[in-house]
Structures are given as C-alpha cells and as structure tokens.
Motif scaffolding. Structure first.
Motif, short mmCIF file in Angstrom:
data_model
loop_
_atom_site.label_atom_id
_atom_site.label_comp_id
_atom_site.label_asym_id
_atom_site.label_seq_id
_atom_site.Cartn_x
_atom_site.Cartn_y
_atom_site.Cartn_z
N GLY A 134 63.78 65.38 -4.64
CA GLY A 134 63.56 66.78 -4.98
C GLY A 134 63.86 67.11 -6.42
N HIS A 798 68.51 68.16 -8.52
CA HIS A 798 67.70 67.64 -7.42
C HIS A 798 68.21 68.26 -6.13
N THR A 799 67.34 68.39 -5.17
CA THR A 799 67.69 69.10 -3.94
C THR A 799 68.37 68.20 -2.92
#
Length: 803
Positions: A134, A798-799
């Motif tokens: 992500g 980032h996820t």
C-alpha cells in the motif's frame, strides 16, 4: 481484498468478450487470442481499483515515490495479476470447464525482455511490493520496442535475434498521449538576461523528441491498490510546428527506444545510450513536476510530496534535469533549486566494478545535452568551491562530477542525493571503504544499506504451486501476506511425513522440468539426479568457469572408471552474454561443446548431463528454480553486489554452493552454515592479493595435477570444436594470471562438490537442510526491503504494517 467473482460469472464474461473481440466461438480462437481476452477481462475487473488508487493519491495529496530504472523485467503478468486479484483458482477452473488449456494460455503471453538480469528483476519485484504494502509508488523507464535479444545457439555459439515482444501489442498497457513530454537534444543553448534580473535559457536548432507514456497497472496483493509502471516511447513530435522530419531523422528518433543497451563499443552506440538515459530521465521528471503543480502553487513542498529514486547510475541525469526545470521553468534560484533537488533524490549503487560506474566523455555529453552540461558544470564548480578548503585538492579532484575529461555519473549521483545505499552489508561496506570511500569521507551520513529482496508471490506462490500448497496445509495461508511466517515451518524439520511430502513437491517440479527439457531440447534427464543450477548473466566475475571445470572433472572421473559409484548429476545453465562481450560468448560456446560431448557419450549414459537452456529470462527461471537442488553462486568474493537469484532459489528449498560474497553471506547467516556449502577466498584474501600483487595462477596449475589435467582439456582436443575458445580461456587463466581467482578457489570448490554428491545420498538429511532454507527465506521478501526504503529513505507511508 480479493475481488468478488464466481466461476459462472467469469465464464459468461469470457465468452462474451470472445464474441465481442473476435466474432467467433472458442473453436475459432488461438491460445494467444484467449490470453488477450483474459488480459482485457483482468483490466476490466481491476479498472475501478486502478482509478480509485490514482484518485486517492491525488485527492489526499499523498507523497509518492518515483523509481527510475533503465530496466524493468516484469515477466509474464497474467498469473501474477490473477493471483493478486485473488481470482487465480476461479479463472483456472473456469477456463478448464470451457475445455481450454490454462497452461497453454499462460505460455502464449510474451515475456518482455526489458532487462538484462538482477537490476531489472529487482525493479519489477519492488513495483509489486510497493503496491502490495500500500505504498504510493511509480516506476519510470523505457518502453523498448524490442527486448534485450532472443538468444539462440547455432553450432554452440550464441546468436542474437530480435525479441519482437510487441508485435501483437501489449494488452496490459495504456497509451496516454495527453501526458506526452517534449525532450530536447543538441543544438545551441545560451542564457539571455530578462527584465527581472534572471537568466533565461534560449534553445536553438535542437532535435526535439516526443516522449509518450505507456502506463501499466501494478496490482497489489489482494488490497485494492494499483500503482503505475510508466514506460516512455520516443516518437516524432506532432505536425504543426512547421518542422519537417526526414526519414533519417525519424529513424534517429525511433532508435532511442528500439533496444535495451545498444552496443557501446562504438561512438554511435555510446551516444545512443546517453540519449536513452536523458530521454527517460527528462520525460519522467517533467511528468512529475507537471503532476505536482496541479496541487501546489509553489515548489516549496516538493520534497514532502515527491521522492525520486535512482536505480544504479543510468538515471542520474534526473538530478540536473530537475535543476533545469526548477530554474528555467519554475524560476527558482540555484540555492533553492539545489536544496529541493537533493532532498528529493536518492541513489542505489549496484556494483563495485569500476567499468560499471558510468562515465561520459565531456565532448559527447556537451554536444548532446548542452543545457544539462551547463548545469553539471555549475554543480562541479560549486562542489569544488565548497569542498576544497575542507578536504584538499586531491580528494576533491577524485570525487568531483567532472574529471579526466569525463562526466562521472556515480559521483554526480552521490553529490546530488540525500541518501546513497548499497544492496547487501558487504557491498555497502566495500562502497564505504573502497569504491566510494572519498565520498563516504565527505558525506558519511548519506550512506546506508538496504539488502535486496524478492517477491515470493512470483517466485514461490506462482512458480512453485506444489510447495505453496504444502505450506498452506502445514501453517495456513498467512505466510502469503507475511512471508516471515514461513519460520513456522521449522516445527516440521523432524516430521518424516512432512519431509516426504516436501520431497515429493520437489520431485514433481523436477519431473516437470525434465519434461520441458525433453520437449524443447530433446535431452533426457533423470529427475533422481542432482539438479545443479547456475542461472545468471554470463560474466567472468560470476565465474561460470568454475562450474565448467567441475563438469570436466566429473566427466574424466567417469571415463577413468565407468563402473565406480557416481551420484548422478544434471548441470543446468541459463545465461545471456552481452553481444559485444567476446570472452563471455566463448565460455557459452565451451559449455555447449561440453554438453554435446557429455550428453552423447554412451559410456557416460545418464550419469552426467549438461543442459544450457537458451534465451534465459523470467519465464525460464520460473521453470528451473523450483526444480533445482543446488544453487551455484560462485562470484569472486567482493565482486557481486547482491545476487538476488540466490534468494529465489533459497525460498524454493535449494542449497547454496557459493562464496562468501554479496547476499550469500546473509543467506548463510539466516539459514545456518550447516545448510549451505561455502568455499573460496575471503574478501580480505582477495584484497591482500590486490595490494601485494602476489597472485600467481600458474602456481595453482603446476601444484594440482587434477587441475592441470582439467585445464589441458581446453587445448588438447578432448572437447571437440573449441580450439580457439579453449585456448583463449586457458590463456586468460594461465598466461594472463586469472583476473578473478578461478584457480585459487578451484580445490575448495571441488571438495564442496564432492561433499554435495555424498550428502545428497542421505535424502532425509538433505530434505531437512532444504526445508531450513525455505523456513529462513521469508526475511528476504522485497516487501520488507521496500518498507525499509519507505521508512528510512523516501519517507513515503504504506498502509500495510509488516513484522
């Protein structure tokens, strides 16, 4: 998350698309037609995610990383996209229900040769990982009309043919003509004062090239994220600018994106290489700044929104190009432009070989890129002015961007970036202590290490489904999201039932590869034999020659005593040599001549076989790696920056036979020394030879009768058809003193090969050691590597949080 698709819905969609695209039933379509339809359906299924991702990044003003690489080697994308969308099994079952051959459809997809090896494959793994964790990440490269080259063997010699991978188009890409950029070459550039006390760049008689982007969606692993790989194509600018282009000019423009790595042994080839590098660097930076300005009125926030990464020296011109745009188009002063540029830029060095640290003759550079040269000249002047009082003339002359009549790209990359990283701990240490030591002395805080990684989604989940399914049955599927979960396999190291299933998975892969070899090369190989694999670019420092000498030794051993016990061996090579690399091509000829001799000697029978698979690339690697037993990583200690093929093989339960070089060290540390075979000189010993000039290869030759006999086969007619090639290799090792210490490492290498032959007979112990490699391989996932880049260098969030 996986998209919601039933098998029946897929079949209906597929048949409808077949009718719409080809106006026929299934019987009237080829495997490639079916692949094309599948590709269109995937694009359709993923279109909403792709659009949502792009919109989200823009609306949330998300910081993005732009990864510039002259190579991207993605491999076939059909199965990868299906896996990442979570519909691989649904689609495969639906295709089978329709009476079609899913495997044949997969094989019909062209494998784009847009890279030469590890550099391009690493970039592709990174693209996959950015999307899968992500992270807002973009690739930026060149859309080569032809791949590296298609390798065929004629009478054992490598012959290069055009790799026409685009002849039927590319279903995955989107042409975005509305986002094209103009790139200028040559002409005259002079600076004209303006009314607001600035200097304006005035261009005259330039050669203008239109850079048109082709975007390919990089689908994240079941997380609804799709990033972009943007590849640029060189085209003639559109009509309307009152400029006529001759056929010669049009050809000159199209040449820019014709082939990867044009032959740089000629002046024409070197100029073309430099044109390529500026072309995609300029187009990419123009595109980035244009996109940034949609959301921002000033350039002050640029480093908070943009991270530009230079993958090896080829894209280094992004530094002066960003300076050009900030000063000439955005009207910033030098100091502000330089601060913004260096804060945006970061650089990965991939080599310690001096010949690979790019340098361009000033005369070529200045004529082709006059404005960029002016900026590089000013960078050099200011660098010297700042550093001379601090570090003295010697160090400054050794590190300045301009020196010895050349533009020194690696030095420019270090000076113009805020971060410089190596790709394995040893490699980074050698950069700091040797290759870039003066620059490390000046900028110690810029240097750091980021060990390379691979994506197990391709190299285990797709390439090795028998092993993947076994892992699922043992520890569940969480490892597919978090590769370090493979550590849980350690609990099965003494489980006889699991080890037998593990061995069967390997055997099935070996049987499949043996079938492939028989069908494509008409060579029979025994799946019960040791599959001893060396797959990588053919280069003297990688020392495929050690492997060649071992095959000769084994051949002579059998010939001397045909009835003696012998552990069966299949030696497997995959490698391309650069078209102008004459010595490497001679080694290819020797390997093929040796294969011809060994494979057709009735006294040898099936005890020993040699297989050199032509046209090595990602798809061939996907067949070889799951079937391998032994991974040869034999570079001279200190020469291999990383070597990611060893990580791919490790994750498939393959035991390392290698020097303590590059990432081999990390693999041995992770899996344990008892689960690998290490040999050869240490880095300290290699450098001691360099410092003392004490290496005498002829001493090793004279003192080892077996080695002498093996080497003499290169020149005594034992191996037919290699009179000149054998003599050249023999001379390189004896007369010219063996630049990469092949003979120094020979005896230790042979001892480890003998140990492998003995150890392989104890199948349970071998399988335990192979499993130990799989168990420890998760830490080499590129997901973790990209997380470290994002956190430590790019400051891009980032996820997905990883362990």
């Amino acid at each position: 998350m996986a998209i919601n698709l039933t098998k029946n819905q897929f079949k209906e969609d597929f048949l409808n698309e077949i009718h719409a695209a080809y106006a026929t039933d299934l019987d009237g379509t080829s495997a490639f037609d079916q692949f094309t339809v599948l590709g269109r359906l995937i694009n359709h299924y993923n279109g909403r995610n792709y659009a949502k991702t792009t919109k989200k990044y823009f609306e949330e003003d998300q910081k993005e990383v732009y990864y510039f690489s002259i190579e991207f080697l993605p491999g076939r994308m059909l199965k990868s996209n299906l896996l990442n969308l979570g519909i691989l099994n649904v689609v495969r079952e639906g295709i089978t229900d329709l009476g079609l051959d899913f495997g044949g459809i997969v094989e019909s997809e062209p494998d784009p040769g847009l890279g030469n090896g590890g550099l391009g494959r690493l970039a592709a793994c990174f693209m996959d990982s950015m999307a899968s964790i992500g992270m807002a990440g973009n690739g930026n490269g060149i859309r080569y009309r032809y791949g590296l080259f298609k390798q065929v063997f004629i009478n054992g010699y490598q012959v290069e043919l055009e790799d026409d991978w685009l002849k039927n188009g590319n279903v995955w890409e989107i042409r975005r003509e509305n986002k094209a950029c103009l790139v200028r070459f040559g002409g005259n550039v002079w600076m004209r004062p303006t009314t607001n006390n600035r200097l304006e760049a005035v261009y005259e008689n330039t050669e203008d090239v239109l850079a048109v982007p082709y975007d390919t969606g990089m689908i994240g692993y079941q997380n609804d994220v799709t990033n972009t790989l943007r590849l640029w194509s060189a085209e003639v600018p559109p009509a309307g600018n009152e400029k006529y282009y001759t056929h010669e000019q049009r050809d000159r423009i199209s040449q820019i994106t014709q082939v990867l790595y044009p032959d740089d042994s000629s002046m024409e080839g070197r100029i073309l290489r430099l044109r390529q590098e500026y072309f995609f660097s300029s187009a990419g930076i123009q595109s980035i700044i244009r996109f940034y300005r949609k959301n921002h009125k000033t350039m002050d926030e640029l480093p908070k929104q943009v991270a530009v990464h230079i993958n090896d020296t080829h894209p280094t011109l992004v530094i002066p190009e960003m300076m050009r745009i900030l000063m000439d188009e955005c009207e910033l002063g030098w100091d502000q432009a330089w601060k913004l540029t260096t804060e945006c830029m970061s650089y990965t060095n991939h080599t310690i070989l001096q010949e690979a640290l790019e340098k361009w003759q000033i005369e070529i550079f200045k004529e082709l890129l006059p404005r960029i040269y002016q900026i590089v000249e000013e960078i050099d002047r200011r660098y010297r002015e700042e550093m001379l009082p601090k570090y003295g003339e010697d160090i400054v002359n050794q590190t300045a961007p301009l020196g010895d009549g050349q533009v020194r790209m690696a030095y420019l990359a270090v000076i113009g970036s805020h971060s410089v990283n190596g790709v394995a701990p040893l490699h980074t240490e050698l950069l700091e202590k040797d290759v870039l030591k003066e620059l490390f002395y000046i900028y110690p805080t810029r240097f750091n290490n980021k060990t390379n990684g691979i994506t197990d989604r391709r190299w285990v989940q797709i390439s090795n489904e028998p092993l993947s399914n076994l892992i699922d049955s043992a520890i569940g599927k969480e490892w597919r999201n978090n590769p370090k979960q493979m550590e849980l396999l350690g609990q099965y190291s003494d489980d006889d039932d699991f080890l037998e299933k593990f061995a069967n998975a390997k055997k099935n892969n070996k049987i499949a590869f043996a079938k492939f070899v028989k069908e494509t090369m008409d060579i029979e190989i025994d799946p019960e034999a040791i599959f001893d694999v060396q797959i990588k670019r053919l280069h003297a420092y990688k020392r495929q020659l050690l492997h060649v000498l071992e095959i000769i030794r084994e051949y002579l051993q059998i010939k001397d005593n045909p009835q003696a016990p012998f552990t069966k061996r299949v030696h497997i090579f995959g490698a391309k040599a650069a078209p102008s690399y004459f010595y490497a091509k001679e080694i290819i000829k020797i390997i093929n001549a040796l294969a011809e001799l060994v494979n057709n000697d009735p006294e040898i029978n099936d005890k020993l076989k040699v297989v050199f698979v032509p046209n090595y690339g990602v798809s061939i690697a996907e067949k070889i790696i799951p079937a391998a037993d032994v991974s040869e990583q034999t570079s001279t200690a200190s020469k291999e920056a990383s070597g990611t093929s060893n990580m791919k093989l490790m994750s498939n339960g393959v035991l390392l036979l290698g020097t303590m070089d590059g990432a081999n060290i990390d693999i041995v540390n992770a899996a344990g020394k008892s689960n690998a075979y290490t040999f050869g000189l240490t880095v300290a010993q290699v450098y001691n030879y360099y410092e003392n000039h004490s290496y005498r290869s002829v001493d090793f030759y004279e003192q080892n009768d077996e080695l002498k006999r093996v080497l003499n086969t290169l020149i005594d007619g034992t191996i037919p058809g290699i009179k000149s090639e054998g003599q050249d290799v023999y001379d390189a090792l004896i007369r010219y003193n063996d630049e990469y210490f092949v003979l120094a490492d020979y005896a230790d290498y042979v001892e480890k090969q003998k140990q492998i032959s003995n150890d392989f007979l104890n199948k349970k112990a071998w399988n335990k050691r192979a499993l130990a490699n799989v168990t420890a391989s998760g830490e080499f996932s590129s997901d973790y590597t990209i997380e470290r880049y994002g956190d430590d260098i790019w400051n891009v969030p980032h996820t997905k949080e990883l362990d």
